[in-house]
Design a protein around this motif. Structure first.
Motif, PDB file in Angstrom:
ATOM      1  N   SER A   1       0.819  -1.221   0.000  1.00 51.57           N
ATOM      2  CA  SER A   1       0.000   0.000   0.000  1.00 51.57           C
ATOM      3  C   SER A   1       0.850   1.266   0.000  1.00 51.57           C
ATOM      4  CB  SER A   1      -0.955   0.001   1.193  1.00 51.57           C
ATOM      5  OG  SER A   1      -0.252   0.121   2.423  1.00 51.57           O
ATOM      6  N   VAL A   2       1.910   1.288   0.815  1.00 52.58           N
ATOM      7  CA  VAL A   2       2.752   2.487   0.892  1.00 52.58           C
ATOM      8  C   VAL A   2       3.429   2.749  -0.450  1.00 52.58           C
ATOM      9  CG1 VAL A   2       4.803   3.511   1.942  1.00 52.58           C
ATOM     10  CG2 VAL A   2       3.108   2.354   3.374  1.00 52.58           C
ATOM     11  N   ASP A   3       3.987   1.724  -1.048  1.00 51.87           N
ATOM     12  CA  ASP A   3       4.672   1.904  -2.333  1.00 51.87           C
ATOM     13  C   ASP A   3       3.703   2.390  -3.403  1.00 51.87           C
ATOM     14  OD1 ASP A   3       7.046   1.093  -1.233  1.00 51.87           O
ATOM     15  OD2 ASP A   3       6.865  -0.992  -1.916  1.00 51.87           O
ATOM     16  N   ALA A   4       2.506   1.820  -3.422  1.00 49.43           N
ATOM     17  CA  ALA A   4       1.537   2.203  -4.441  1.00 49.43           C
ATOM     18  C   ALA A   4       1.137   3.671  -4.314  1.00 49.43           C
ATOM     19  CB  ALA A   4       0.294   1.309  -4.333  1.00 49.43           C
ATOM     20  N   VAL A   5       0.916   4.134  -3.089  1.00 47.57           N
ATOM     21  CA  VAL A   5       0.441   5.513  -2.910  1.00 47.57           C
ATOM     22  C   VAL A   5       1.580   6.509  -3.066  1.00 47.57           C
ATOM     23  CG1 VAL A   5      -0.709   7.123  -1.357  1.00 47.57           C
ATOM     24  CG2 VAL A   5      -1.461   4.739  -1.434  1.00 47.57           C
ATOM     25  N   THR A   6       2.739   6.234  -2.513  1.00 46.11           N
ATOM     26  CA  THR A   6       3.851   7.185  -2.669  1.00 46.11           C
ATOM     27  C   THR A   6       4.259   7.300  -4.132  1.00 46.11           C
ATOM     28  OG1 THR A   6       5.446   5.429  -2.130  1.00 46.11           O
ATOM     29  CG2 THR A   6       4.742   6.868  -0.330  1.00 46.11           C
TER      30      THR A   6
ATOM     31  N   SER B   1       6.030  10.986   3.623  1.00 44.13           N
ATOM     32  CA  SER B   1       6.097  10.688   5.051  1.00 44.13           C
ATOM     33  C   SER B   1       4.696  10.491   5.635  1.00 44.13           C
ATOM     34  CB  SER B   1       6.828  11.815   5.786  1.00 44.13           C
ATOM     35  OG  SER B   1       6.917  11.537   7.165  1.00 44.13           O
ATOM     36  N   LEU B   2       3.769  11.355   5.228  1.00 43.65           N
ATOM     37  CA  LEU B   2       2.391  11.220   5.711  1.00 43.65           C
ATOM     38  C   LEU B   2       1.824   9.841   5.366  1.00 43.65           C
ATOM     39  CD1 LEU B   2      -0.272  12.302   6.865  1.00 43.65           C
ATOM     40  CD2 LEU B   2      -0.748  13.291   4.609  1.00 43.65           C
ATOM     41  N   VAL B   3       2.025   9.415   4.136  1.00 42.94           N
ATOM     42  CA  VAL B   3       1.496   8.113   3.714  1.00 42.94           C
ATOM     43  C   VAL B   3       2.138   6.985   4.523  1.00 42.94           C
ATOM     44  CG1 VAL B   3       1.408   6.463   1.798  1.00 42.94           C
ATOM     45  CG2 VAL B   3       0.849   8.872   1.407  1.00 42.94           C
ATOM     46  N   ARG B   4       3.462   7.040   4.696  1.00 42.84           N
ATOM     47  CA  ARG B   4       4.134   5.972   5.446  1.00 42.84           C
ATOM     48  C   ARG B   4       3.613   5.869   6.874  1.00 42.84           C
ATOM     49  NH1 ARG B   4       8.739   8.244   3.216  1.00 42.84           N
ATOM     50  NH2 ARG B   4       9.382   9.037   5.262  1.00 42.84           N
ATOM     51  N   HIS B   5       3.488   7.025   7.540  1.00 43.99           N
ATOM     52  CA  HIS B   5       3.050   7.003   8.941  1.00 43.99           C
ATOM     53  C   HIS B   5       1.566   6.679   9.067  1.00 43.99           C
ATOM     54  CE1 HIS B   5       6.768   8.257  10.903  1.00 43.99           C
ATOM     55  NE2 HIS B   5       6.976   9.059   9.859  1.00 43.99           N
ATOM     56  N   LEU B   6       0.758   7.202   8.158  1.00 49.82           N
ATOM     57  CA  LEU B   6      -0.673   6.919   8.213  1.00 49.82           C
ATOM     58  C   LEU B   6      -0.950   5.439   7.975  1.00 49.82           C
ATOM     59  CD1 LEU B   6      -3.635   7.746   8.399  1.00 49.82           C
ATOM     60  CD2 LEU B   6      -3.536   8.395   5.979  1.00 49.82           C
ATOM     61  N   HIS B   7      -0.324   4.876   6.970  1.00 49.94           N
ATOM     62  CA  HIS B   7      -0.539   3.455   6.690  1.00 49.94           C
ATOM     63  C   HIS B   7       0.037   2.589   7.811  1.00 49.94           C
ATOM     64  CE1 HIS B   7      -1.753   3.518   2.217  1.00 49.94           C
ATOM     65  NE2 HIS B   7      -1.871   4.741   2.691  1.00 49.94           N
ATOM     66  N   GLY B   8       1.155   3.030   8.396  1.00 48.33           N
ATOM     67  CA  GLY B   8       1.699   2.305   9.539  1.00 48.33           C
ATOM     68  C   GLY B   8       0.754   2.334  10.727  1.00 48.33           C
ATOM     69  N   PHE B   9       0.154   3.484  10.973  1.00 49.11           N
ATOM     70  CA  PHE B   9      -0.833   3.619  12.047  1.00 49.11           C
ATOM     71  C   PHE B   9      -2.018   2.688  11.815  1.00 49.11           C
ATOM     72  CE2 PHE B   9      -4.930   5.714  12.995  1.00 49.11           C
ATOM     73  CZ  PHE B   9      -4.893   5.710  14.380  1.00 49.11           C
TER      74      PHE B   9
END
Length: 299
Positions: free
Chosen positions: A8-13, A30-38
């Motif tokens: 998911s992170v790779d696709a959105v970034t 960074s927002l995408v990485r942290h949001l998806h991690g959350f």
């Protein structure tokens, strides 16, 4: 490519790859990485995610020209103070210490949700209280650089709650707009002084979604008594700060985490008829001194 939890992170970034502004791309990545991690950590149900969207929507709907619920949300999460602390460290050219205090300039704090009305321009010595209730006080100080050089003509924007803990915009039927607010200009020696009343401690607004969050988490909504300041001058780094009333309730548990010991001041009683007459105050009155130090701006 199928969208999956693992990619998911790779696709959105990747969708932001052509962003022209490099800083915007950095922030979004960074927002995408942290949001998806959350989301992977918390694993909310669809109903919980929809409730979160409803909560943020309600915050936006509570905002108007007199109230900023998103700032309030940022405040109670400690995000506002973290950003203020990091910005102060950046402006001073290094990281702040463990306490978040800066060694030279006056410590910064949160703006708060009620700096939404232009403060009326007032002459030095004027009163910002037009209601006439509360314990009268004199607040005086100076603006200087870290080496003690005065900053003449510095602009000092102040605003505060009344003795019942309300700002003018909260109770327009009880306070005229501009009550508790003033925009002053320091004299040729960087000095300023004005009359007011001793503010009260008060709860942040609890009639919106942020208040509901505090109730759900069993957190109190109170802030210690304080006066807000924004001090600025050409060629200097502006500071947004408070002066806190020594002895106030909630100094150790401010709902928005903004108290710094260096900003706490005694509002000492003065029983001197001559001093009172000089400042146009009754006897007795309270007196506080708050000197502000501004960092010169980097060239």
């Amino acid at each position: 490519m199928d969208f999956s939890e693992d990619d998911s992170v790779d696709a959105v970034t990747a969708s932001f790859a052509d962003t022209p502004d490099p800083r915007l791309r950095e922030v979004m990545d960074s927002l995408v990485r942290h949001l998806h991690g959350f989301l992977r950590e918390v694993r909310p149900s669809l109903a919980e995610w929809e409730r979160g969207i409803e909560f943020l929507t309600a915050i936006g709907q509570k905002c108007d020209e007199h109230r900023q619920e998103f700032i309030l949300f940022s405040d109670v999460l400690g995000a506002s103070m973290l950003v203020e602390t990091m910005e102060a460290a950046r402006q001073s050219g290094g990281a702040s210490g463990a306490t978040g205090e800066e060694s030279d300039a006056t410590a910064s704090t949160v703006l708060g949700p009620f700096h939404v009305v232009r403060s009326p321009e007032r002459a030095l010595g004027d009163s910002i209280d037009s209601v006439g209730t509360g314990e009268p006080c004199l607040i005086e100080g100076s603006v200087s650089t870290p080496d003690g050089t005065p900053v003449p003509g510095a602009r000092i924007d102040v605003w505060q709650a009344d003795d019942h803990g309300f700002y003018d915009v909260q109770v327009p039927d009880a306070q005229p707009l501009g009550n508790g607010r003033g925009l002053f200009t320091a004299d040729d020696e960087g000095r300023f002084w004005f009359r007011s009343i001793v503010p009260a401690h008060y709860p942040i607004p609890t009639d919106g979604p942020v208040g509901a969050l505090l109730t759900a988490t069993k957190r109190h909504p109170y802030r210690p008594a304080h006066v807000h300041f924004i001090v600025e001058a050409p060629g200097h780094v502006p500071v947004t700060t408070h002066v806190f009333v020594a002895g106030s309730a909630y100094l150790d548990s401010d709902a928005v985490f903004a108290v710094k010991q260096s900003l706490v001041r005694d509002f000492a009683p003065v029983d001197d008829p001559d001093a009172a007459a000089r400042h146009g105050l009754p006897t007795p009155f309270r007196r506080a001194r708050f000197d502000v130090v501004l960092q010169p701006a980097s060239s």
